[in-house]
Structure formats: structure tokens, C-alpha cells
Design a protein around this motif. Structure first.
Motif, short mmCIF file in Angstrom:
data_model
loop_
_atom_site.label_atom_id
_atom_site.label_comp_id
_atom_site.label_asym_id
_atom_site.label_seq_id
_atom_site.Cartn_x
_atom_site.Cartn_y
_atom_site.Cartn_z
N ILE A 92 0.81 -1.24 -0.06
CA ILE A 92 -0.14 -0.10 0.06
C ILE A 92 0.94 1.19 0.03
O ILE A 92 0.64 2.25 -0.87
CB ILE A 92 -0.77 0.11 1.26
CG1 ILE A 92 -1.96 -0.99 1.17
CG2 ILE A 92 -1.70 1.29 1.32
CD1 ILE A 92 -2.74 -1.59 2.37
N THR A 93 2.02 1.33 0.63
CA THR A 93 2.76 2.42 1.04
C THR A 93 3.45 2.52 -0.46
O THR A 93 3.82 3.65 -0.86
CB THR A 93 3.89 1.95 2.16
OG1 THR A 93 3.03 1.98 3.18
CG2 THR A 93 4.89 3.42 2.19
N LEU A 94 4.19 1.48 -0.94
CA LEU A 94 4.98 1.46 -2.33
C LEU A 94 4.08 1.97 -3.44
O LEU A 94 4.51 2.84 -4.26
CB LEU A 94 5.57 0.13 -2.65
CG LEU A 94 6.64 -0.14 -1.66
CD1 LEU A 94 6.81 -1.64 -1.70
CD2 LEU A 94 7.86 0.68 -1.90
N LEU A 95 2.78 1.73 -3.63
CA LEU A 95 1.72 2.29 -4.37
C LEU A 95 1.75 3.87 -4.44
O LEU A 95 1.33 4.18 -5.42
CB LEU A 95 0.47 1.45 -4.41
CG LEU A 95 0.54 0.02 -4.75
CD1 LEU A 95 -0.64 -0.69 -4.41
CD2 LEU A 95 0.65 -0.21 -6.47
N ALA A 96 1.89 4.44 -3.45
CA ALA A 96 1.86 5.81 -3.32
C ALA A 96 3.10 6.51 -3.51
O ALA A 96 3.10 7.79 -3.80
CB ALA A 96 1.44 6.34 -1.75
N ARG A 97 4.19 5.73 -3.95
CA ARG A 97 5.37 6.34 -4.13
C ARG A 97 6.15 5.88 -5.56
O ARG A 97 6.85 6.38 -6.11
CB ARG A 97 6.30 6.08 -2.99
CG ARG A 97 7.71 6.75 -3.10
CD ARG A 97 8.42 6.57 -1.92
NE ARG A 97 9.75 7.22 -1.77
CZ ARG A 97 10.54 7.44 -0.81
NH1 ARG A 97 10.39 6.64 0.26
NH2 ARG A 97 11.85 8.13 -0.99
N ILE A 98 5.92 4.71 -5.99
CA ILE A 98 6.78 4.17 -6.88
C ILE A 98 5.68 3.85 -8.01
O ILE A 98 4.45 3.26 -7.83
CB ILE A 98 7.23 2.52 -6.61
CG1 ILE A 98 7.99 2.65 -5.22
CG2 ILE A 98 7.95 2.12 -7.57
CD1 ILE A 98 9.09 3.57 -5.19
#
Length: 268
Positions: free
Chosen positions: A33-39
């Protein structure tokens, strides 16, 4: 940060592939979830190391579903042996009676042989087929889990995986996240963690993990009695205990069951 380790922003700009190691547990779920907001999504790949009967039912499916809903490719990595076959082999070739055949906290062969190596094998194939030479393994390891994990740098170079023409890094995207923050991240995204947490588990790995708490082992015994019987038989036959505490698994399950009864009594 070491001089030979770039920033995450640089790795994104260099079109690195970010490989999300997804166990199906809460930390993996919050990490994605966190990575989808950044990568960028086209730079993400989700990989699950299937442990077969040793893992919790639904763990693979949760990881696959989360990847599918995000529109991110998903791979399953499988070792050429099972946990039981690994232990059987170690017992057969052990150099002496003081050489345990089960993995330990100091010698986590289950992690290396059943998870890390199969994942790296599949990722190498994926990357090679697409001409990708910059890779970042993303792990849901958090500082709050243990003093040793708290000391781990968030971003390092993976020298074992790096070769001529390929550079591999290791990143801990949720290293500073607390356990309540992990669950809140999942809830805020409109998702639900694996059902074993609602059943009382504190962590999700193998049903009977060498690092599990007594209560998690008791949960495993309740949901997978047939699997418990296989571990108990293997302990009896080899003369070694599977848990890092070196207590017999049956004893630990009984301890966990007693703690669960105490907890239910206190709640009344």
C-alpha cells in the motif's frame, strides 16, 4: 547512507524494478500500500514464496489479490524441496548428535532455501527477460520487531545478488512503522488483513514457525491439527525440537492454549 547506495528517488528515475516480497502478512500488505503511493506501478513486481502446506491457508491468495487489484504483476516462487524434506536431509547428513536438523534463529535455512533463493531465482528470470539491470528488493521488516531489526539500515546494496551488468539493492520501506500504524494503513486503504490475525495471531509466517509465540502455535494447532501431527512425529523421530526455545512443540502448544484460556477468563 553508503556512497555506493543511491536514493530511492534516484532509483525510481533510473527505472529500477522494485520487487515486493509479499508473505501475505500484515507488514507485506501495508508495505505494498505504501509503495503504491510512491513507486510507479510499471516499476513494481510482487513475489510470493509459496511454502505449500507449511504456510497459512489464504496467504498466497491475499498477496495475489492485492497485486491484481493494484494492477501489478505477480510471481510465485517455489523451492525444489519442502520444509519437511529440508529437515529430513539435514538430519541424514548431520555431522554429530549435537547438530540440530531444524533451522534456528542463528541459522535460518528455511528463509534462505525456501524463500530468499527461490524468489531471487524467479526475479532474475523476470528481469533478464526484460533487460532490467537495476533491482530493489522490498522487505516488510520493521524496527519495532526486534533490536536486531531496529539496527538494520533502510537501504543497502545486495552484494550477493549484484553481478556484472546487474545491481541489486535491499530496501525496508516501512522500517519505522509501528504495529498500530501497519493495521491502520491496511484499514485506511479499505483492505482487511489475513484472517489469522482476527483469529489471534500476532504474526504470519509458517503455521508452525521456529520463531512463533506459544499462542500463535496454539492457533496453528487449532486450525491445522493434521499439520501439527506431522511436526510432532518429526520431532519424535529425529530427537530434535523445531522451535528456537528448544522446547518440544507439544509443550509450547499447551502453554499457548493455557494463555488463551487465561485471556478469555480475564475478558469475562
Amino acid at each position: 547512507m553508503a556512497a555506493d547506495v543511491p536514493t530511492i528517488e534516484q532509483l525510481i528515475a533510473e527505472r529500477a524494478l522494485f520487487v515486493v516480497n509479499h508473505s501475505g502478512g500484515k507488514d507485506s500488505q501495508a508495505m505494498l500500500i505504501t509503495l503504491l503511493a510512491r513507486i510507479p506501478r510499471d516499476q513494481l513486481l510482487v513475489v510470493h514464496a509459496s511454502l505449500g502446506e507449511a504456510e497459512w491457508e489464504g496467504a498466497l491468495e491475499l498477496a495475489e489479490r492485492q497485486a491484481a487489484e493494484a494492477g501489478v504483476p505477480f510471481l510465485v516462487a517455489r523451492a525444489g524441496k519442502t520444509f519437511f524434506e529440508m529437515v529430513e536431509h539435514r538430519h541424514a547428513v548431520r555431522p554429530g548428535p549435537n547438530s540440530p536438523c531444524f533451522p534456528s534463529a542463528a541459522n535460518r535455512q528455511c528463509t534462505s532455501d525456501l524463500k530468499r533463493d527461490p524468489i531471487q531465482r524467479e526475479v532474475r528470470r523476470w528481469a533478464t527477460a526484460r533487460g532490467i539491470t537495476r533491482l530493489v528488493t522490498c522487505l516488510g521488516i520493521r524496527a519495532a520487531e526486534s533490536p536486531a531489526r531496529a539496527k538494520r539500515p533502510a537501504l543497502t546494496i545486495n552484494r550477493r545478488g549484484s553481478r556484472a551488468g546487474r545491481t541489486w539493492f535491499e530496501w525496508l520501506p516501512i522500517h519505522e512503522m509501528t504495529t498500530p500504524e501497519v493495521f491502520e494503513t491496511i484499514r485506511a486503504a479499505g483492505q482487511t488483513p489475513h484472517w489469522a490475525y482476527a483469529a489471534g495471531n500476532s504474526r504470519l509466517s509458517c503455521v508452525f514457525c521456529i520463531l512463533a509465540s506459544a499462542q500463535d502455535l496454539a492457533n496453528g494447532a487449532r486450525h491445522r491439527p493434521e499439520l501439527l501431527a506431522k511436526y510432532l512425529e518429526l520431532e519424535a523421530r529425529t530427537g530434535y525440537t523445531m522451535h528456537q526455545s528448544r522446547k518440544p512443540l507439544g509443550e509450547l502448544v499447551a502453554e499457548g492454549q493455557a494463555k488463551q484460556r487465561e485471556g478469555r477468563a480475564d475478558a469475562r
